[in-house]
Scaffold this motif. Sequence first.
Motif, PDB file in Angstrom:
ATOM      1  N   ILE A  41     -35.720 -33.703  25.246  1.00 44.70           N
ATOM      2  CA  ILE A  41     -35.114 -32.557  25.925  1.00 44.70           C
ATOM      3  C   ILE A  41     -34.799 -32.942  27.367  1.00 44.70           C
ATOM      4  CG2 ILE A  41     -36.153 -30.711  24.543  1.00 44.70           C
ATOM      5  CD1 ILE A  41     -38.264 -30.446  26.798  1.00 44.70           C
ATOM      6  N   ASN A  42     -33.834 -32.252  27.950  1.00 41.23           N
ATOM      7  CA  ASN A  42     -33.462 -32.538  29.333  1.00 41.23           C
ATOM      8  C   ASN A  42     -34.373 -31.790  30.289  1.00 41.23           C
ATOM      9  OD1 ASN A  42     -32.036 -33.431  31.576  1.00 41.23           O
ATOM     10  ND2 ASN A  42     -30.594 -31.737  31.487  1.00 41.23           N
ATOM     11  N   LYS A  43     -34.268 -30.454  30.281  1.00 43.20           N
ATOM     12  CA  LYS A  43     -35.115 -29.625  31.149  1.00 43.20           C
ATOM     13  C   LYS A  43     -35.528 -28.362  30.405  1.00 43.20           C
ATOM     14  CE  LYS A  43     -32.959 -31.011  35.560  1.00 43.20           C
ATOM     15  NZ  LYS A  43     -34.116 -31.809  36.013  1.00 43.20           N
ATOM     16  N   ILE A  44     -36.628 -27.752  30.865  1.00 42.62           N
ATOM     17  CA  ILE A  44     -37.022 -26.420  30.400  1.00 42.62           C
ATOM     18  C   ILE A  44     -37.058 -25.518  31.631  1.00 42.62           C
ATOM     19  CG2 ILE A  44     -38.713 -25.010  29.181  1.00 42.62           C
ATOM     20  CD1 ILE A  44     -39.857 -27.511  27.932  1.00 42.62           C
ATOM     21  N   PHE A  45     -36.047 -24.669  31.771  1.00 45.04           N
ATOM     22  CA  PHE A  45     -36.077 -23.659  32.831  1.00 45.04           C
ATOM     23  C   PHE A  45     -36.983 -22.519  32.351  1.00 45.04           C
ATOM     24  CE2 PHE A  45     -31.834 -25.611  33.308  1.00 45.04           C
ATOM     25  CZ  PHE A  45     -31.901 -26.004  34.642  1.00 45.04           C
ATOM     26  N   VAL A  46     -38.018 -22.231  33.122  1.00 51.37           N
ATOM     27  CA  VAL A  46     -38.976 -21.192  32.735  1.00 51.37           C
ATOM     28  C   VAL A  46     -38.894 -20.046  33.735  1.00 51.37           C
ATOM     29  CG1 VAL A  46     -41.400 -20.651  32.252  1.00 51.37           C
ATOM     30  CG2 VAL A  46     -40.506 -22.939  31.753  1.00 51.37           C
ATOM     31  N   LEU A  47     -38.521 -18.875  33.250  1.00 47.37           N
ATOM     32  CA  LEU A  47     -38.451 -17.695  34.113  1.00 47.37           C
ATOM     33  C   LEU A  47     -39.870 -17.238  34.433  1.00 47.37           C
ATOM     34  CD1 LEU A  47     -36.363 -15.637  35.341  1.00 47.37           C
ATOM     35  CD2 LEU A  47     -36.965 -14.149  33.417  1.00 47.37           C
ATOM     36  N   VAL A  48     -40.196 -17.174  35.722  1.00 45.50           N
ATOM     37  CA  VAL A  48     -41.544 -16.815  36.156  1.00 45.50           C
ATOM     38  C   VAL A  48     -41.449 -15.781  37.269  1.00 45.50           C
ATOM     39  CG1 VAL A  48     -43.745 -17.648  37.084  1.00 45.50           C
ATOM     40  CG2 VAL A  48     -42.349 -19.148  35.622  1.00 45.50           C
ATOM     41  N   ARG A  49     -42.163 -14.690  37.119  1.00 45.21           N
ATOM     42  CA  ARG A  49     -42.223 -13.698  38.189  1.00 45.21           C
ATOM     43  C   ARG A  49     -43.180 -14.167  39.271  1.00 45.21           C
ATOM     44  NH1 ARG A  49     -44.731  -9.314  37.523  1.00 45.21           N
ATOM     45  NH2 ARG A  49     -45.628  -9.761  35.477  1.00 45.21           N
ATOM     46  N   GLY A  50     -42.785 -13.984  40.515  1.00 47.90           N
ATOM     47  CA  GLY A  50     -43.746 -14.178  41.595  1.00 47.90           C
ATOM     48  C   GLY A  50     -44.760 -13.056  41.521  1.00 47.90           C
ATOM     49  N   ALA A  51     -46.027 -13.376  41.687  1.00 47.88           N
ATOM     50  CA  ALA A  51     -47.057 -12.334  41.543  1.00 47.88           C
ATOM     51  C   ALA A  51     -48.273 -12.687  42.383  1.00 47.88           C
ATOM     52  CB  ALA A  51     -47.466 -12.181  40.081  1.00 47.88           C
ATOM     53  N   LYS A  52     -48.905 -11.638  42.918  1.00 53.80           N
ATOM     54  CA  LYS A  52     -50.136 -11.784  43.704  1.00 53.80           C
ATOM     55  C   LYS A  52     -49.958 -12.798  44.838  1.00 53.80           C
ATOM     56  CE  LYS A  52     -53.118 -10.493  39.833  1.00 53.80           C
ATOM     57  NZ  LYS A  52     -54.232 -10.877  38.931  1.00 53.80           N
ATOM     58  N   GLY A  53     -48.788 -12.735  45.484  1.00 56.88           N
ATOM     59  CA  GLY A  53     -48.540 -13.592  46.627  1.00 56.88           C
ATOM     60  C   GLY A  53     -48.230 -15.026  46.285  1.00 56.88           C
ATOM     61  N   LYS A  54     -48.061 -15.346  44.984  1.00 60.01           N
ATOM     62  CA  LYS A  54     -47.773 -16.721  44.581  1.00 60.01           C
ATOM     63  C   LYS A  54     -46.330 -16.827  44.110  1.00 60.01           C
ATOM     64  CE  LYS A  54     -52.494 -17.933  43.222  1.00 60.01           C
ATOM     65  NZ  LYS A  54     -53.368 -18.428  42.117  1.00 60.01           N
ATOM     66  N   THR A  55     -45.704 -17.935  44.437  1.00 61.55           N
ATOM     67  CA  THR A  55     -44.341 -18.195  44.002  1.00 61.55           C
ATOM     68  C   THR A  55     -44.348 -18.629  42.532  1.00 61.55           C
ATOM     69  OG1 THR A  55     -44.414 -20.531  44.604  1.00 61.55           O
ATOM     70  CG2 THR A  55     -43.728 -18.955  46.314  1.00 61.55           C
ATOM     71  N   ALA A  56     -43.154 -18.692  41.950  1.00 59.34           N
ATOM     72  CA  ALA A  56     -43.034 -19.163  40.572  1.00 59.34           C
ATOM     73  C   ALA A  56     -43.572 -20.588  40.438  1.00 59.34           C
ATOM     74  CB  ALA A  56     -41.576 -19.108  40.133  1.00 59.34           C
ATOM     75  N   ALA A  57     -43.264 -21.433  41.417  1.00 59.36           N
ATOM     76  CA  ALA A  57     -43.724 -22.827  41.371  1.00 59.36           C
ATOM     77  C   ALA A  57     -45.243 -22.910  41.424  1.00 59.36           C
ATOM     78  CB  ALA A  57     -43.109 -23.620  42.518  1.00 59.36           C
ATOM     79  N   GLN A  58     -45.853 -22.074  42.252  1.00 61.18           N
ATOM     80  CA  GLN A  58     -47.314 -22.073  42.357  1.00 61.18           C
ATOM     81  C   GLN A  58     -47.972 -21.572  41.070  1.00 61.18           C
ATOM     82  OE1 GLN A  58     -47.462 -19.640  45.904  1.00 61.18           O
ATOM     83  NE2 GLN A  58     -47.980 -21.390  47.210  1.00 61.18           N
ATOM     84  N   ARG A  59     -47.371 -20.553  40.464  1.00 63.05           N
ATOM     85  CA  ARG A  59     -47.924 -20.036  39.209  1.00 63.05           C
ATOM     86  C   ARG A  59     -47.820 -21.081  38.105  1.00 63.05           C
ATOM     87  NH1 ARG A  59     -46.066 -14.461  37.070  1.00 63.05           N
ATOM     88  NH2 ARG A  59     -47.899 -14.851  35.771  1.00 63.05           N
TER      89      ARG A  59
END
Length: 538
Positions: A41-59
């Motif tokens: 596979i090339n990439k997996i784009f994962v939709l992530v909500r920012g929550a509890k002060g954390k960014t999508a990348a941090q989650r």
Amino acid sequence: MADQLPPINSLFAGRSIFLTGGTGFVGKVVIEKFLRDVPEINKIFVLVRGAKGKTAAQRWAKISQSVLFKRVRTECPQMLAKVVPVEGDITLDHLGLSEENLKAVLEHTSVVLHCAATVRFNEELRTAIDLNVRGVDRIIKLCKRMPKLECFLHCSTCYVNTDKIGEIEEKLYDAACDPYKLIDAHTWMSDELLEGISETIKKKYYNTYTFTKHIAEELVRRECADVPTLIFRPAVIAGIWKDGIPGWVDAFQGMTANALGFGMGTIPRMPTDPKHLVDAVPVDAVSNMMIACAAYRLHLTAKRDRSMPVFHCASSMLNPLTVGDYRDLCGSFLTTYPLEKILLSPTLGTRGTPELEDAVFAFKQHVIGPVLDAVSGLYGKKPQWASSFGKAREAFQILIPFNSKPWVYKTQGMLELLEMMQPADRQKFEFDVRKLNWTEFISDVLFGMKTFLCRNDIFSDAKLDEARNQVKNTQALEFAASILIPYLLSVLVTRDLKSWKVALPIGFALYYYFHCGQFTQVPVGSIASYRERIRSKI
């Protein structure tokens, strides 16, 4: 589905995936499987909500460090770089994606796996419509802007047709209402009007979750005639079977939700016909079949086939598990390997009626609970009983309707898909539920619940002995209460201390009804075996 399916990895080679619901139970397992067994596979784009002060990348960083991804980190750590968390929300237009992320998702995505939804059965109708119907509408609008799109897989549920009875086919049934009108009503109706509609809905669809998922399928039918689409319906999803950590689970939902109630003694009975079926499937079987279904949709697209297949991922037709068998396995397990924290003694039965059991729950919530809280308060403890009994009653009311009908979900598509797959892929992407051994699997699910959700020390014999002693002590207290409460009530009514002659038989009858002969003791999995199988994996 007569021709042979090319190797799954080759079908996904060079393609990018956009996944919603990737932080949920199923979504995590899907990501982990892609990273381990679909290396091209090339990439997996994962939709992530920012929550509890954390960014999508941090989650995502935290999720990728969890025990579920241990094998990926060990065997193919370079694959983790293929996951691209993008911050967004399915309740927002364009999913709330930034301009940069939106451009990347639209430009590169070939496969959309839509798994995001509210799984709260008792969600307010307005919220359920926004997430489960309008959310699907937003995803479809995005799909139509993707020049490379070759597969849109909509993850639904087997329970979208709870108004039917008997065998449920792998097809789209007529919808209960127009999805566009429901979306429109959602924008102008008051909360009071919507909640009034909810009460009508519950008579056929039992809750807002199954109803809105039902309407979402009709929206997909109408909007996706020119979109390469597949509808995927899993049944009740349980822990990992064989592709990973046995019994692993990360949320109290589906099978673990009711098992917790049984184990803590808060939901001791689910009145129903023991011959009805429990349709459960392992989460790794769901993940594997979802990936295989997406590969099949890619195969159809290459052939310019614009059909809209519907697949059930279910066990009731191929490997039926009766309510009675499930009751006996759960009851036997939870008394052999009890939870370390219980409120009442663990048990599980099917006797009684829903109305009688609801009355018992109401009595516990409004009478027994406040009394126990008052006594606990004398010892400086926080009140918990009335609240716990109230939550148990709510859970019972949500779960009981699903025991009322003898549904069987047809799974011809599963068999045909297995037949099409390459022999190596059938082993790598295992979802043949005919191979499930229910005794072993249910035991693993419950061991997993104890380990990963209840945080019990699965390796400690001392903790297990303490739990068993706690059950014995609780059973003794419950026996005493079964005798004492009828006696005190009889004294209040008759004002005669000698009324024990009437109260004693009533007390014994109550104790028998609530605690005795509710299930048959049957063999369950060995804790020694489970310890050995997970020791190196966690």
